[in-house]
Structures are given as structure tokens and as C-alpha cells.
Motif scaffolding. Structure first.
Motif, PDB file in Angstrom:
ATOM      1  N   LEU A  10       0.854  -1.184   0.000  1.00 52.22           N
ATOM      2  CA  LEU A  10       0.000   0.000   0.000  1.00 52.22           C
ATOM      3  C   LEU A  10       0.891   1.236   0.000  1.00 52.22           C
ATOM      4  CD1 LEU A  10      -2.822   1.320   0.361  1.00 52.22           C
ATOM      5  CD2 LEU A  10      -2.456   1.112   2.806  1.00 52.22           C
ATOM      6  N   THR A  11       0.704   2.069  -0.993  1.00 54.03           N
ATOM      7  CA  THR A  11       1.440   3.319  -1.088  1.00 54.03           C
ATOM      8  C   THR A  11       0.468   4.470  -0.853  1.00 54.03           C
ATOM      9  OG1 THR A  11       2.925   2.344  -2.713  1.00 54.03           O
ATOM     10  CG2 THR A  11       2.895   4.742  -2.551  1.00 54.03           C
ATOM     11  N   LEU A  12       0.798   5.306   0.103  1.00 55.26           N
ATOM     12  CA  LEU A  12      -0.054   6.450   0.418  1.00 55.26           C
ATOM     13  C   LEU A  12       0.492   7.703  -0.240  1.00 55.26           C
ATOM     14  CD1 LEU A  12      -0.588   5.834   4.230  1.00 55.26           C
ATOM     15  CD2 LEU A  12      -2.099   5.195   2.356  1.00 55.26           C
ATOM     16  N   SER A  13      -0.408   8.549  -0.685  1.00 54.45           N
ATOM     17  CA  SER A  13       0.005   9.812  -1.291  1.00 54.45           C
ATOM     18  C   SER A  13       0.484  10.771  -0.210  1.00 54.45           C
ATOM     19  CB  SER A  13      -1.176  10.434  -2.052  1.00 54.45           C
ATOM     20  OG  SER A  13      -2.162  10.874  -1.140  1.00 54.45           O
ATOM     21  N   ARG A  14       1.144  11.807  -0.645  1.00 53.56           N
ATOM     22  CA  ARG A  14       1.601  12.835   0.287  1.00 53.56           C
ATOM     23  C   ARG A  14       0.420  13.492   0.995  1.00 53.56           C
ATOM     24  NH1 ARG A  14       6.573  16.475  -1.015  1.00 53.56           N
ATOM     25  NH2 ARG A  14       7.124  14.355  -1.491  1.00 53.56           N
ATOM     26  N   LYS A  15      -0.683  13.691   0.258  1.00 54.31           N
ATOM     27  CA  LYS A  15      -1.875  14.284   0.872  1.00 54.31           C
ATOM     28  C   LYS A  15      -2.406  13.406   2.005  1.00 54.31           C
ATOM     29  CE  LYS A  15      -5.199  16.247  -1.315  1.00 54.31           C
ATOM     30  NZ  LYS A  15      -6.298  16.569  -2.240  1.00 54.31           N
ATOM     31  N   THR A  16      -2.391  12.091   1.783  1.00 49.76           N
ATOM     32  CA  THR A  16      -2.869  11.174   2.813  1.00 49.76           C
ATOM     33  C   THR A  16      -1.939  11.206   4.019  1.00 49.76           C
ATOM     34  OG1 THR A  16      -3.924   9.776   1.161  1.00 49.76           O
ATOM     35  CG2 THR A  16      -3.505   8.785   3.308  1.00 49.76           C
ATOM     36  N   ASP A  17      -0.645  11.260   3.762  1.00 47.57           N
ATOM     37  CA  ASP A  17       0.324  11.372   4.850  1.00 47.57           C
ATOM     38  C   ASP A  17       0.058  12.639   5.662  1.00 47.57           C
ATOM     39  OD1 ASP A  17       2.708  10.683   6.351  1.00 47.57           O
ATOM     40  OD2 ASP A  17       3.720  12.283   5.238  1.00 47.57           O
ATOM     41  N   TYR A  18      -0.142  13.756   4.981  1.00 49.38           N
ATOM     42  CA  TYR A  18      -0.437  15.012   5.671  1.00 49.38           C
ATOM     43  C   TYR A  18      -1.730  14.896   6.481  1.00 49.38           C
ATOM     44  CZ  TYR A  18       3.106  17.497   2.907  1.00 49.38           C
ATOM     45  OH  TYR A  18       4.276  17.930   2.335  1.00 49.38           O
ATOM     46  N   ALA A  19      -2.728  14.208   5.930  1.00 49.74           N
ATOM     47  CA  ALA A  19      -4.004  14.047   6.620  1.00 49.74           C
ATOM     48  C   ALA A  19      -3.827  13.250   7.908  1.00 49.74           C
ATOM     49  CB  ALA A  19      -5.011  13.359   5.707  1.00 49.74           C
ATOM     50  N   LEU A  20      -3.096  12.146   7.833  1.00 45.28           N
ATOM     51  CA  LEU A  20      -2.886  11.306   9.020  1.00 45.28           C
ATOM     52  C   LEU A  20      -2.102  12.053  10.098  1.00 45.28           C
ATOM     53  CD1 LEU A  20      -2.116   7.954   7.198  1.00 45.28           C
ATOM     54  CD2 LEU A  20      -4.153   8.470   8.558  1.00 45.28           C
ATOM     55  N   VAL A  21      -1.069  12.762   9.697  1.00 44.20           N
ATOM     56  CA  VAL A  21      -0.267  13.526  10.658  1.00 44.20           C
ATOM     57  C   VAL A  21      -1.108  14.652  11.272  1.00 44.20           C
ATOM     58  CG1 VAL A  21       1.722  15.074  10.888  1.00 44.20           C
ATOM     59  CG2 VAL A  21       1.932  12.949   9.583  1.00 44.20           C
ATOM     60  N   SER A  22      -1.920  15.310  10.464  1.00 44.27           N
ATOM     61  CA  SER A  22      -2.758  16.409  10.958  1.00 44.27           C
ATOM     62  C   SER A  22      -3.791  15.928  11.965  1.00 44.27           C
ATOM     63  CB  SER A  22      -3.476  17.098   9.794  1.00 44.27           C
ATOM     64  OG  SER A  22      -2.549  17.666   8.919  1.00 44.27           O
ATOM     65  N   VAL A  23      -4.436  14.811  11.668  1.00 43.61           N
ATOM     66  CA  VAL A  23      -5.438  14.274  12.598  1.00 43.61           C
ATOM     67  C   VAL A  23      -4.769  13.876  13.909  1.00 43.61           C
ATOM     68  CG1 VAL A  23      -7.039  12.368  12.992  1.00 43.61           C
ATOM     69  CG2 VAL A  23      -7.084  13.597  10.819  1.00 43.61           C
ATOM     70  N   ALA A  24      -3.616  13.233  13.827  1.00 47.10           N
ATOM     71  CA  ALA A  24      -2.890  12.853  15.043  1.00 47.10           C
ATOM     72  C   ALA A  24      -2.484  14.086  15.851  1.00 47.10           C
ATOM     73  CB  ALA A  24      -1.659  12.028  14.682  1.00 47.10           C
ATOM     74  N   ALA A  25      -2.028  15.127  15.169  1.00 46.69           N
ATOM     75  CA  ALA A  25      -1.624  16.354  15.863  1.00 46.69           C
ATOM     76  C   ALA A  25      -2.819  17.036  16.515  1.00 46.69           C
ATOM     77  CB  ALA A  25      -0.937  17.300  14.884  1.00 46.69           C
ATOM     78  N   LEU A  26      -3.929  17.112  15.801  1.00 50.72           N
ATOM     79  CA  LEU A  26      -5.125  17.732  16.381  1.00 50.72           C
ATOM     80  C   LEU A  26      -5.629  16.922  17.573  1.00 50.72           C
ATOM     81  CD1 LEU A  26      -6.943  18.889  13.138  1.00 50.72           C
ATOM     82  CD2 LEU A  26      -5.999  20.353  14.924  1.00 50.72           C
ATOM     83  N   ALA A  27      -5.480  15.606  17.528  1.00 52.59           N
ATOM     84  CA  ALA A  27      -5.875  14.769  18.665  1.00 52.59           C
ATOM     85  C   ALA A  27      -4.991  15.070  19.868  1.00 52.59           C
ATOM     86  CB  ALA A  27      -5.786  13.293  18.286  1.00 52.59           C
ATOM     87  N   ALA A  28      -3.714  15.274  19.620  1.00 52.25           N
ATOM     88  CA  ALA A  28      -2.776  15.555  20.718  1.00 52.25           C
ATOM     89  C   ALA A  28      -2.993  16.951  21.299  1.00 52.25           C
ATOM     90  CB  ALA A  28      -1.346  15.414  20.217  1.00 52.25           C
ATOM     91  N   TRP A  29      -3.395  17.896  20.457  1.00 49.55           N
ATOM     92  CA  TRP A  29      -3.549  19.280  20.900  1.00 49.55           C
ATOM     93  C   TRP A  29      -4.990  19.642  21.212  1.00 49.55           C
ATOM     94  CZ3 TRP A  29      -0.255  20.585  16.099  1.00 49.55           C
ATOM     95  CH2 TRP A  29       1.100  20.322  16.385  1.00 49.55           C
ATOM     96  N   ALA A  30      -5.897  18.678  21.245  1.00 48.57           N
ATOM     97  CA  ALA A  30      -7.314  18.927  21.509  1.00 48.57           C
ATOM     98  C   ALA A  30      -7.465  19.555  22.888  1.00 48.57           C
ATOM     99  CB  ALA A  30      -8.089  17.618  21.428  1.00 48.57           C
ATOM    100  N   PRO A  31      -8.466  20.342  23.113  1.00 40.55           N
ATOM    101  CA  PRO A  31      -9.627  20.605  22.287  1.00 40.55           C
ATOM    102  C   PRO A  31      -9.536  21.892  21.480  1.00 40.55           C
ATOM    103  CG  PRO A  31     -10.095  21.363  24.484  1.00 40.55           C
ATOM    104  CD  PRO A  31      -8.667  20.835  24.487  1.00 40.55           C
TER     105      PRO A  31
END
Length: 84
Positions: free
Chosen positions: A1-22
């Protein structure tokens, strides 16, 4: 499975927002914190908001935040939001 750069950015962004919530973060602030291109990240965040992964908050203290608890967001859901 190869993920696009956009998908990589999406996964990192969701993880970061989860860490910095709320707190809601603007696309610019998130891009600066993560070292990502702001224009591409804006598109990614918009796609995630359309898919219901993120919520968009309007106003002077607005930005993006998780639409629901991080434990309820699946990796596959994030990938589908970007890859289709």
C-alpha cells in the motif's frame, strides 16, 4: 500500500489535532507547527471536514478540530476521505 503525500499530511494532521485537543487551530498555524505547505494542508483539512473527520470553526478563534473523539476516528476513514 502506497499512500500519497496528501494522505500522509491528513494522518499527521489528525494525530496532531488529537494531541492538541480541544483547541481549534487554523490551517496556517497547523502548517507552521507541522512544517507542511499551507496551501496543500488547507485542501487536506477541507476534505477531512467534508468527510466529517474534522469540524471547521468560524470566527477569529476558529480553525479546525476533531469532529468527534479521537478514539472514534479510524485510519481507514481518514485514508478514504483523501484517496476516495
Amino acid at each position: 500500500l502506497t499512500l500519497s503525500r496528501k494522505t500522509d499530511y491528513a494522518l499527521v494532521s489528525v494525530a496532531a489535532l488529537a494531541a492538541w485537543a480541544p483547541a481549534a487551530l487554523s490551517a496556517r498555524e497547523l502548517a507552521d507547527r507541522l512544517g507542511m505547505p499551507p496551501a496543500m494542508l488547507r485542501n487536506v483539512l477541507k476534505d477531512l471536514a467534508t468527510a466529517g473527520v474534522l469540524a471547521s470553526v468560524q470566527g477569529s478563534h476558529g480553525g479546525y478540530m476533531l469532529a468527534r473523539d479521537a478514539s472514534d476516528i479510524l485510519v481507514g476513514e481518514v485514508i478514504r476521505a483523501i484517496e476516495g
